[in-house]
Scaffold this motif. Sequence first.
Motif, PDB file in Angstrom:
ATOM      1  N   PHE A 185       0.840  -1.193   0.000  1.00  0.00           N
ATOM      2  CA  PHE A 185       0.000   0.000   0.000  1.00  0.00           C
ATOM      3  C   PHE A 185       0.879   1.249   0.000  1.00  0.00           C
ATOM      4  O   PHE A 185       1.886   1.312   0.709  1.00  0.00           O
ATOM      5  N   VAL A 186       0.455   2.258  -0.789  1.00  0.00           N
ATOM      6  CA  VAL A 186       1.158   3.536  -0.822  1.00  0.00           C
ATOM      7  C   VAL A 186       0.261   4.655  -0.289  1.00  0.00           C
ATOM      8  O   VAL A 186       0.613   5.365   0.648  1.00  0.00           O
ATOM      9  N   ALA A 187      -0.915   4.802  -0.901  1.00  0.00           N
ATOM     10  CA  ALA A 187      -1.814   5.885  -0.505  1.00  0.00           C
ATOM     11  C   ALA A 187      -3.218   5.558  -0.977  1.00  0.00           C
ATOM     12  O   ALA A 187      -3.404   4.770  -1.909  1.00  0.00           O
ATOM     13  N   ALA A 188      -4.186   6.170  -0.326  1.00  0.00           N
ATOM     14  CA  ALA A 188      -5.577   5.985  -0.724  1.00  0.00           C
ATOM     15  C   ALA A 188      -6.345   7.269  -0.454  1.00  0.00           C
ATOM     16  O   ALA A 188      -5.960   8.075   0.405  1.00  0.00           O
TER      17      ALA A 188
ATOM     18  N   ALA B  51       1.066   5.357   3.490  1.00  0.00           N
ATOM     19  CA  ALA B  51       2.018   4.487   4.160  1.00  0.00           C
ATOM     20  C   ALA B  51       3.045   5.360   4.856  1.00  0.00           C
ATOM     21  O   ALA B  51       3.376   6.456   4.388  1.00  0.00           O
ATOM     22  N   ASP B  52       3.559   4.880   5.965  1.00  0.00           N
ATOM     23  CA  ASP B  52       4.541   5.660   6.726  1.00  0.00           C
ATOM     24  C   ASP B  52       5.763   6.011   5.870  1.00  0.00           C
ATOM     25  O   ASP B  52       6.357   7.071   6.027  1.00  0.00           O
ATOM     26  N   SER B  53       6.109   5.124   4.961  1.00  0.00           N
ATOM     27  CA  SER B  53       7.314   5.314   4.151  1.00  0.00           C
ATOM     28  C   SER B  53       7.198   6.478   3.173  1.00  0.00           C
ATOM     29  O   SER B  53       8.219   6.964   2.673  1.00  0.00           O
ATOM     30  N   VAL B  54       5.971   6.912   2.888  1.00  0.00           N
ATOM     31  CA  VAL B  54       5.801   7.999   1.905  1.00  0.00           C
ATOM     32  C   VAL B  54       5.152   9.232   2.510  1.00  0.00           C
ATOM     33  O   VAL B  54       5.044  10.268   1.837  1.00  0.00           O
TER      34      VAL B  54
END
Length: 122
Positions: free
Chosen positions: A46-49, A60-63
């Motif tokens: 998952f990246v974003a929604a 996501a915390d990473s982005v």
Amino acid sequence: VQLQASGGGLVQAGGSLSVSCAASGLTFSTYNMGWFRQAPGKEREFVAAIRRSGLGSAYADSVKGRFTISRNNAKNVVGLQMNSLGVEDTAVYYCAATKSVQWTTMGQYNVWGQGTLVTVSS
């Protein structure tokens, strides 16, 4: 039903890139939209929604703080602005759609695009 992602490419570390996804064949405004990515040799993540209304997003915390998801329900488009890119962001980026209330859960997405490759060079 089709989700067509575009905008991927090669960018240097520290740079920015924007990807977008055009939806057709579905009532776009009734779907929550998400971006996911899959790096070489890794599982899709998952990246974003963004909620169907556009009022509410998750990352996501990473982005978080580097990426911004947006949508235009009049144009049936969802975008992802990516800033301060690092080599760890290299992946195929996929857009997807869901009507589920669990809109940050990858398994709840049932409509997927074909992906666009983002390569970040050091």
